[in-house]
Every structure is written in C-alpha cells, then in structure tokens.
Design a protein around this motif. Structure first.
Motif, mmCIF file in Angstrom:
data_model
loop_
_atom_site.group_PDB
_atom_site.id
_atom_site.type_symbol
_atom_site.label_atom_id
_atom_site.label_comp_id
_atom_site.label_asym_id
_atom_site.label_seq_id
_atom_site.Cartn_x
_atom_site.Cartn_y
_atom_site.Cartn_z
ATOM 1 N N VAL A 300 -42.962 34.162 -14.284
ATOM 2 C CA VAL A 300 -44.381 34.189 -13.937
ATOM 3 C C VAL A 300 -44.688 33.138 -12.870
ATOM 4 O O VAL A 300 -45.369 33.405 -11.873
ATOM 5 N N ARG A 301 -44.160 31.929 -13.063
ATOM 6 C CA ARG A 301 -44.424 30.838 -12.117
ATOM 7 C C ARG A 301 -43.945 31.195 -10.709
ATOM 8 O O ARG A 301 -44.693 31.043 -9.730
ATOM 9 N N ILE A 302 -42.731 31.682 -10.611
ATOM 10 C CA ILE A 302 -42.174 32.000 -9.290
ATOM 11 C C ILE A 302 -42.948 33.126 -8.622
ATOM 12 O O ILE A 302 -43.218 33.085 -7.409
ATOM 13 N N MET A 303 -43.343 34.144 -9.384
ATOM 14 C CA MET A 303 -44.054 35.265 -8.785
ATOM 15 C C MET A 303 -45.368 34.828 -8.153
ATOM 16 O O MET A 303 -45.680 35.200 -7.010
ATOM 17 N N TYR A 304 -46.144 34.013 -8.870
ATOM 18 C CA TYR A 304 -47.443 33.623 -8.337
ATOM 19 C C TYR A 304 -47.335 32.512 -7.293
ATOM 20 O O TYR A 304 -48.074 32.506 -6.298
ATOM 21 N N GLU A 305 -46.409 31.576 -7.476
ATOM 22 C CA GLU A 305 -46.262 30.489 -6.507
ATOM 23 C C GLU A 305 -45.723 30.984 -5.177
ATOM 24 O O GLU A 305 -45.975 30.377 -4.131
ATOM 25 N N ASN A 306 -44.982 32.088 -5.184
ATOM 26 C CA ASN A 306 -44.341 32.579 -3.969
ATOM 27 C C ASN A 306 -44.891 33.932 -3.504
ATOM 28 O O ASN A 306 -44.259 34.610 -2.693
ATOM 29 N N SER A 307 -46.052 34.315 -4.018
ATOM 30 C CA SER A 307 -46.592 35.631 -3.666
ATOM 31 C C SER A 307 -46.851 35.756 -2.166
ATOM 32 O O SER A 307 -46.827 36.868 -1.616
#
Length: 347
Positions: A300-307
């Motif tokens: 979840v963190r990677i998806m939103y931080e790197n969107s």
C-alpha cells in the motif's frame, strides 16, 4: 430475443508463466510464500487484472512493476482475466475463465468494489455459487474511480438506455464487473438483458472495434476516463455516451450504495460535446487475511508514495485521499489499516 455470441478471444499474455519459470530456476530455499519473507528469499505474488483491452491489465502491470522495483525480495507478476467476478474467485483458488482459460490462485486482485461486496454477501453473481470463505477477503486500497460508459455512434438514434430494447449490445465478458453493472442498469430501465436485447460478451477492446465497424449498436464498459478504447473509436467515428441519471439512477444507488453519480465533461470524446451524467464505483485492490501484515503495509505504501511514476492516464487518480472511499462492508487488511492510520487517513 436469443442471446448473441460473438466472443473474440484475445491471446492473453499470461505473465503467470514467468512465475512458473522463475520458480523452476530457483533453489527451493530461495523461494518464499506470501507470508514468509526472509533474507535472500524472494516472495512471488500474482496480481489478477482484467482483459487486455481494458484499464486493469496495463495499469496492473505498472503497479506490479512499482512493487517489484521498490520492495526488497518481492516479485509481482500480472495476468489477464475476465476481471472482477473472476478475480474474487481467484483469491480462493484456481478457477476457469472463458477468455483466459485456467487462472491460478492469486494473492492480489483488482475488482470493482460493488462486486467485492456481492462476493462477501453471496449475492448477485455469487448467489448460486458463493465463495467458501468470503470473510477472508480484505481490501488494500482504492486505485481509481471506475466509470460506467455506455457508448453509441454519434449518428445513432439511440438516445437513452431505454432505447436499447431490441438492439445489438455489448454488455461485457462473463464474470466481469461490466457485465454485472450492465445487467443492473438495463433492468433498472425495464430491459431484460437475456430477452430484450441481443447481448454480446466481448472484452471492451473487441467491443469498441465492433461498435466502430457497425457490428453492434452500443457497448457498455466500466472504464477509466478517458477510456483508451473509446478514444480510439472516436478517432475515426464520432461517439456519444448515454446518460444514466434520473429515477433509474437513484434506484440503483439506493439498492447498491457502492454507486455514486459522476459527470463526464463534454469534449472528453470526439462527438461527445455535452456533459453527461453516469455512475461510478471504485477499482480496488483486494487480498486475503493470509497476506503477511508488513508486506501488505509495504504494498500500500509503495503504491501511493510512487503513484506519480505511473504513466497510465489514470495514474493521477491513484490518491491517498480517496484510498478508502466507498469500501462499504469490506474490511481493511491490518497492514493497510496501519499505514492509513500513520498517514492520518484513518483515526
């Protein structure tokens, strides 16, 4: 009227084959399961997406690449499916899909939130064959708003959903969120999708081609805005979107609170000059409670931080602010819940 069958089966590039190949080349001690990370071990995950002509397939590939590139010892591969209904079943085990063939059990899936709620409740397409453990299914977070777009050629005399009676209509592949919603919408307008129209079940890419070639009168699609398939058809044929509003839309929203109204601006597609009101749900990532908590947190963190690194048109719509909108009765995975609490999305 008898139901038409013009299923054009695309050759889905099943990236799950890469998982098999990688696993076969690795020593047993180098491969870990989804809840068994460790130093030097690789956790292989599969993400079930959608048809090759839709939004899920290319977008899922980009998100999987984000995860694989930014989370140590994690490899996520994607493959094409019939989308939402099929994907919810894939969370529980190997299943069959008319277009993609056999689909292996998947740790991660993309699905329309309304379909996920039906899977949990054992209603709609899950009424006759409910999932074995629906309470094990949990949400990771929203990806983008899924918008129902019913497309006709601009010079068509079809002006509303009610005018589709007797028409040749693409309602989406069996087991897709498009098919589920199309049936709900048609019935809301008093049209029996099995008797009152000639229904076809192509993927949206093939449906758009059929519309442009004049083989069908209309095509339903739950898609991002703008939808690449509609833009492509509109490049050579002016198109229009049919409105979904008024009492019929109000009744649909009352019966299924995962729906909400959305206005598509005029000019979005060639030939669609006026604003049009339709319905939207959310495309959401789901998993099961078996996924390890820290891994779910990182996904979840990677998806939103790197969107911002997502090149697809809907990349800008992958936002933390809307990450848990419209989840309804679906519970969050504890790892995702921890991330949202840390970010202030949840109290």
């Amino acid at each position: 009227m008898s139901k038409g069958r013009r299923t054009m089966r695309a050759s889905a590039a099943v990236a799950a084959a890469a998982v098999v190949a990688l696993s076969a080349c690795a020593a047993p001690e180098d491969v870990a399961g989804p809840g068994d990370e460790g130093d030097g071990e690789t956790t292989f995950l599969q993400l079930a997406t959608g048809s090759t002509g839709g939004t899920y397939y290319p977008l899922g590939g980009e998100i999987a690449q984000l995860w694989s590139s930014n989370i140590d010892n994690v490899q996520v591969d994607t493959f094409a499916t019939g989308a939402s209904v099929q994907n919810m079943r894939a969370l529980e085990g190997t299943t069959e899909d008319e277009e993609a063939g056999e689909i292996d059990q998947s740790e991660l899936v993309m699905a329309v939130n309304g379909v996920a709620m039906q899977a949990q409740a054992g209603t709609g397409p899950f009424e006759e064959e409910p999932l074995g453990n629906p309470d094990d299914i949990v949400a990771l977070g929203n990806i983008y708003p899924e918008v129902m777009q019913v497309v006709v050629n601009a010079d068509s005399d079809i002006e509303s959903i009610a005018d589709l009676e007797g028409a040749d209509v693409e309602i989406g592949p069996p087991g897709s969120g498009t098919e589920v919603a199309a049936r709900q919408i048609l019935e809301a307008y008093g049209i029996d999708p099995d008797e009152d129209i000639n229904a076809f079940d192509s993927t949206f890419g093939d449906a758009a081609t059929a519309l442009g070639d004049g083989q069908v009168d209309a095509a339903f699609g739950i898609l991002s805005v703008p939808a690449a398939g509609i833009v492509e058809v509109g490049a050579s044929n002016e198109v229009r979107l049919l409105p979904i509003d008024g009492e019929e839309a109000e009744g649909l929203i009352e019966a299924d609170p995962s729906y909400s109204p959305l206005t598509i601006d005029g000019g979005t597609y060639n030939g669609q000059d006026e604003d049009v009101v339709t319905l939207t749900q959310w495309a959401t990532l789901y998993t099961t409670s078996a996924l390890e908590e820290d891994l779910a947190y990182d996904l979840v963190r990677i998806m939103y931080e790197n969107s911002g690194d997502i090149a697809h048109d809907v990349g800008s719509q992958v936002q933390l602010d809307t990450s848990i909108d419209g989840l309804g009765t679906m519970e969050l995975h504890p790892g995702a819940e921890r991330f949202y609490q840390e970010e202030g999305v949840l109290d």
